[in-house]
Enzyme design. Structure first.
Site, mmCIF file in Angstrom:
data_model
loop_
_atom_site.group_PDB
_atom_site.id
_atom_site.type_symbol
_atom_site.label_atom_id
_atom_site.label_comp_id
_atom_site.label_asym_id
_atom_site.label_seq_id
_atom_site.Cartn_x
_atom_site.Cartn_y
_atom_site.Cartn_z
ATOM 1 N N GLU A 119 0.842 -1.192 0.000
ATOM 2 C CA GLU A 119 0.000 0.000 0.000
ATOM 3 C C GLU A 119 0.883 1.250 0.000
ATOM 4 O O GLU A 119 0.404 2.351 0.189
ATOM 5 C CB GLU A 119 -0.950 -0.006 1.189
ATOM 6 C CG GLU A 119 -0.271 -0.127 2.549
ATOM 7 C CD GLU A 119 -1.266 -0.062 3.680
ATOM 8 O OE1 GLU A 119 -1.907 0.979 3.830
ATOM 9 O OE2 GLU A 119 -1.392 -1.059 4.425
ATOM 10 N N CYS A 169 -3.421 -3.541 4.381
ATOM 11 C CA CYS A 169 -2.504 -4.614 4.803
ATOM 12 C C CYS A 169 -2.877 -5.981 4.239
ATOM 13 O O CYS A 169 -2.170 -6.957 4.467
ATOM 14 C CB CYS A 169 -2.461 -4.700 6.328
ATOM 15 S SG CYS A 169 -1.859 -3.206 7.092
ATOM 16 N N HIS A 198 -2.443 -10.594 12.038
ATOM 17 C CA HIS A 198 -1.863 -9.351 11.515
ATOM 18 C C HIS A 198 -1.439 -8.535 12.733
ATOM 19 O O HIS A 198 -2.226 -8.371 13.673
ATOM 20 C CB HIS A 198 -2.905 -8.594 10.679
ATOM 21 C CG HIS A 198 -2.499 -7.186 10.384
ATOM 22 N ND1 HIS A 198 -1.303 -6.885 9.759
ATOM 23 C CD2 HIS A 198 -3.094 -5.989 10.647
ATOM 24 C CE1 HIS A 198 -1.198 -5.567 9.643
ATOM 25 N NE2 HIS A 198 -2.262 -5.008 10.178
HETATM 26 P P1 HMG Z 1 -3.201 5.827 22.064
HETATM 27 O O1 HMG Z 1 -4.556 6.401 22.077
HETATM 28 O O2 HMG Z 1 -2.082 6.791 22.188
HETATM 29 O O3 HMG Z 1 -3.004 4.755 23.166
HETATM 30 O O4 HMG Z 1 -2.975 5.040 20.696
HETATM 31 P P2 HMG Z 1 -3.997 4.278 24.329
HETATM 32 O O5 HMG Z 1 -4.307 5.402 25.231
HETATM 33 O O6 HMG Z 1 -5.147 3.501 23.752
HETATM 34 O O7 HMG Z 1 -3.013 3.283 25.075
HETATM 35 C C1 HMG Z 1 -2.564 2.129 24.450
HETATM 36 C C2 HMG Z 1 -2.456 1.035 25.510
HETATM 37 O O8 HMG Z 1 -1.398 1.391 26.407
HETATM 38 C C3 HMG Z 1 -3.706 0.873 26.352
HETATM 39 O O9 HMG Z 1 -3.832 -0.499 26.627
HETATM 40 C C4 HMG Z 1 -3.349 1.612 27.633
HETATM 41 O O10 HMG Z 1 -4.059 1.160 28.773
HETATM 42 C C5 HMG Z 1 -1.884 1.287 27.754
HETATM 43 P P3 HMG Z 1 -5.210 -1.270 26.232
HETATM 44 O O11 HMG Z 1 -6.294 -0.607 26.962
HETATM 45 O O12 HMG Z 1 -5.352 -1.073 24.736
HETATM 46 O O13 HMG Z 1 -4.934 -2.681 26.598
HETATM 47 N N1 HMG Z 1 -1.115 2.249 28.580
HETATM 48 C C6 HMG Z 1 -0.138 1.880 29.432
HETATM 49 N N2 HMG Z 1 0.350 0.661 29.752
HETATM 50 C C7 HMG Z 1 1.377 0.617 30.667
HETATM 51 N N3 HMG Z 1 1.892 1.732 31.258
HETATM 52 C C8 HMG Z 1 1.414 2.966 30.953
HETATM 53 C C9 HMG Z 1 0.358 3.068 30.004
HETATM 54 N N4 HMG Z 1 -0.343 4.109 29.471
HETATM 55 C C10 HMG Z 1 -1.237 3.589 28.605
HETATM 56 N N5 HMG Z 1 1.944 4.051 31.538
HETATM 57 C C11 HMG Z 1 -3.357 3.372 19.029
HETATM 58 C C12 HMG Z 1 -3.024 3.632 20.477
HETATM 59 C C13 HMG Z 1 -3.168 1.896 18.740
HETATM 60 C C14 HMG Z 1 -4.812 3.754 18.777
HETATM 61 C C15 HMG Z 1 -2.410 4.221 18.128
HETATM 62 O O14 HMG Z 1 -1.077 3.842 18.308
HETATM 63 C C16 HMG Z 1 -2.750 4.146 16.650
HETATM 64 O O15 HMG Z 1 -3.620 4.877 16.164
HETATM 65 N N6 HMG Z 1 -2.037 3.245 15.872
HETATM 66 C C17 HMG Z 1 -2.278 3.095 14.446
HETATM 67 C C18 HMG Z 1 -3.544 2.336 14.129
HETATM 68 C C19 HMG Z 1 -3.451 0.844 14.357
HETATM 69 O O16 HMG Z 1 -2.372 0.276 14.457
HETATM 70 N N7 HMG Z 1 -4.610 0.162 14.383
HETATM 71 C C20 HMG Z 1 -4.661 -1.261 14.563
HETATM 72 C C21 HMG Z 1 -5.898 -1.913 13.948
HETATM 73 S S1 HMG Z 1 -6.102 -1.463 12.233
HETATM 74 C C22 HMG Z 1 -4.896 -2.409 11.415
HETATM 75 O O17 HMG Z 1 -4.317 -3.280 11.978
HETATM 76 C C23 HMG Z 1 -4.605 -2.058 9.992
HETATM 77 C C24 HMG Z 1 -3.305 -1.299 9.783
HETATM 78 O O18 HMG Z 1 -2.194 -2.184 9.905
HETATM 79 C C25 HMG Z 1 -3.303 -0.598 8.410
HETATM 80 C C26 HMG Z 1 -3.644 -1.391 7.167
HETATM 81 O O19 HMG Z 1 -4.481 -2.267 7.126
HETATM 82 O O20 HMG Z 1 -3.075 -0.999 6.125
HETATM 83 C C27 HMG Z 1 -3.093 -0.204 10.812
#
Ligand code: HMG
Length: 397
Positions: free
Chosen positions: A81, A113, A245
Site C-alpha cells: 500500500e 494490509c 496481523h
Molecule cells: P493511544 O490512544 O495513544 O493509546 O494510541 P492508548 O491510550 O489507547 O493506550 C494504548 C495502551 O497502552 C492501552 O492499553 C493503555 O491502557 C496502555 P489497552 O487498553 O489497549 O490494553 N497504557 C499503558 N500501559 C502501561 N503503562 C502505561 C500506560 N499508558 C497507557 N503508563 C493506538 C493507540 C493503537 C490507537 C495508536 O497507536 C494508533 O492509532 N495506531 C495506528 C492504528 C493501528 O495500528 N490500528 C490497529 C488496527 S487497524 C490495522 O491493523 C490495519 C493497519 O495495519 C493498516 C492497514 O491495514 O493498512 C493499521
C-alpha cells in the site's frame, strides 16, 4: 489427487536502522511502559528514502530465491500500500532488478494490509488450477503515521518474499478453507498525495476485531465441515499456533481474546495461558520491526517458525490477515517437514543483528528526507538512488 500447495521458501528484508521504542517514548515525554507494555513494542524500523518499497521488496526476493530455479516461476505479485508510482507496479521494478523470466504474470495487489494475502491466495489458486509453475509473492511496505502522532510508535518497515509452490517445504496451506469478512469503514486510509496515513486509531482496533470474528466464523464452519478440526469446545485451541496481523504486538493479544470469545459462552479463564502458548511465540520479530502493513502477518509467521519450526512440524497453525477499509481472511496451514531447515536459510537473526540503533534526532532527520542520502548499500541489498528523466533508479551491492 489432492495437490499440496504452500510456502516453499522465504526471505526477509528490513531497513538498516531502528529506534529503540523506549528512547522514542522518552523523547515524547511518555512513560516508556505505555509503548513496551501498552503496545508491546521494542524497536521500530526506520527506512531512509534509499530503502524504498521496491528496494526492500527486491532484497527480500533475492534472498527468498537463493537456491530456487528462476525458470520455475510463472507469477510475481507484490502486495503493497506504499508503492512508488501511480501506474508502474513495484512488481515490475522487482521483475527487472532480479532479471526474472519474461514469461511471467507480474502485478501489484492493493487493499491496505491485506494486499499480500490477496497475492498469496491468487498464487495458490493459480497453482491449484494447474499452472505447473511456482509464484513469487512479496509483501513490502513502509508504515508512516508522522512524528509525534498517536500512531508514531506503531510505524515500521520491511519486506518478506515467499516462493509459493506445489509440495512446499515450509507451510502447506489448507486450500479452499478460509473465511473472509469485509465492510466499508474509514478506520485507516491514505489520501492520494499524502505520505502519512490518516487513522481513527481506536475505531480501527474495533474494525479489526469485528472482521476477525466474521472471518474466523467462516473458517471454522468450513474447517469443521471438511473435518480438519473437531467442532466441539474451544475450536481455536485445535490450532497449535495462531499468527495474527500485527500492527502492534498488543493487538495480537486483543485479537486472541476476541477470537476465543467466538468459541465460548461463559467466562474465559484460559486466555492468558493460551495467549502465551498459541500467540506469543510469533511476536518476537514483529516487536523488533514494527508494523510492515502487508508483511506483518508474514513477519509473525517467519518469527514463529524461526523460533519453533522443528517442534511444529505436522501441526496446524491459523493465520489472520486484516486490511483496513476493510477486508480480512482467516486461513490455516500445516507446518511442513523441512520448515526448520528452510527458515534457517532465511538468516532472520543475522539480518536483524546487522542493523544500527539510531537516536530519535537521527530518526526525525530521516523522516524529513525526500531524497536518498549518500550511503553505500549493505552487501546483497538493493537501493533507490534517485530519479533520472522521471525514471526511478536502483543499484545493488
Ligand atoms: P493511544 O490512544 O495513544 O493509546 O494510541 P492508548 O491510550 O489507547 O493506550 C494504548 C495502551 O497502552 C492501552 O492499553 C493503555 O491502557 C496502555 P489497552 O487498553 O489497549 O490494553 N497504557 C499503558 N500501559 C502501561 N503503562 C502505561 C500506560 N499508558 C497507557 N503508563 C493506538 C493507540 C493503537 C490507537 C495508536 O497507536 C494508533 O492509532 N495506531 C495506528 C492504528 C493501528 O495500528 N490500528 C490497529 C488496527 S487497524 C490495522 O491493523 C490495519 C493497519 O495495519 C493498516 C492497514 O491495514 O493498512 C493499521
Amino acid at each position: 489427487m489432492k495437490i499440496r500447495i504452500g510456502i516453499e521458501a522465504l526471505g526477509v528484508a528490513v531497513p538498516r536502522r531502528y529506534v529503540d521504542i523506549e528512547d522514542l517514548a522518552r523523547a515524547r515525554g511518555i512513560d516508556p511502559a505505555k509503548y513496551t507494555q501498552g503496545l508491546g513494542a521494542r524497536e521500530m524500523a526506520v527506512a531512509e528514502p534509499g530503502e524504498d518499497t521496491v528496494a526492500l521488496a527486491a532484497t527480500a526476493a533475492r534472498r527468498a530465491l537463493e537456491g530456487i530455479d528462476r525458470d520455475s516461476l510463472g507469477m510475481l505479485v507484490v502486495g503493497t500500500e506504499t508503492g512508488v508510482d501511480h501506474s508502474k507496479a513495484v512488481a515490475s521494478f522487482v521483475h527487472g532488478l532480479l532479471d526474472l523470466p519474461p514469461t511471467m504474470r507480474v502485478y501489484d495487489a492493493q487493499h491496505a494490509c491485506y494486499g499480500g494475502t490477496a497475492g498469496l491466495m491468487a498464487a495458490v489458486e493459480w497453482i491449484a488450477a494447474g499452472s505447473g509453475k511456482s509464484a513469487l509473492v512479496i509483501c513490502s511496505d513502509i508504515a508512516r503515521y508522522g512524528v509525534a502522532t498517536a500512531g508514531e510508535p506503531t510505524q515500521g518497515a520491511g519486506a518478506i518474499a515467499m516462493v509459493v509452490s506445489a509440495n512446499p517445504s515450509i507451510l502447506e496451506l489448507d486450500v479452499g478453507i478460509s473465511g473472509a469478512y469485509s465492510a466499508h469503514v474509514h478506520d485507516f486510509w491514505r489520501p492520494l498525495g499524502h505520505r502519512e496515513a490518516q487513522v481513527d486509531g481506536h475505531y480501527s482496533v474495533q474494525c479489526y476485531l469485528d472482521a476477525l470474528a466474521g472471518a474466523y466464523r467462516g473458517w471454522k464452519e468450513r474447517a469443521i465441515a471438511r473435518e480438519l478440526v473437531r467442532g466441539d469446545g474451544l475450536v481455536s485451541e485445535r490450532l497449535a499456533r495462531i499468527c495474527y496481523h500485527v500492527p502492534f504486538c498488543k493487538m495480537a493479544r486483543k485479537a486472541h481474546v476476541a477470537l476465543r470469545r467466538c468459541d465460548l459462552d461463559g467466562d474465559d479463564t484460559g486466555a492468558d495461558a493460551s495467549f502465551r502458548e498459541q500467540v506469543e511465540p510469533s511476536l518476537g520479530l514483529c516487536a523488533r520491526v514494527g508494523n510492515v502493513y502487508t508483511g506483518s502477518l508474514y513477519f509473525a509467521l517467519a518469527g514463529l517458525l524461526d523460533d519453533q519450526a522443528a517442534s511444529l512440524v505436522g501441526q496446524r497453525i491459523g493465520l489472520f490477515s486484516y486490511g483496513s477499509g476493510c477486508t480480512s481472511e482467516f486461513f490455516s496451514g500445516v507446518v511442513a517437514p523441512r520448515a526448520a531447515e528452510r527458515i534457517a536459510a532465511a538468516r532472520v537473526g543475522e539480518i536483524l543483528a546487522a542493523r544500527a540503533r539510531i537516536s530519535v534526532d537521527e530518526y526525525e532527520r530521516i523522516m524529513a528526507l525526500v531524497a536518498p542520502f549518500d550511503d553505500t548499500s549493505a552487501p546483497g541489498t538493493f537501493r533507490f538512488t534517485g530519479v533520472t528523466e522521471h525514471r526511478r533508479q536502483y543499484t545493488s551491492a
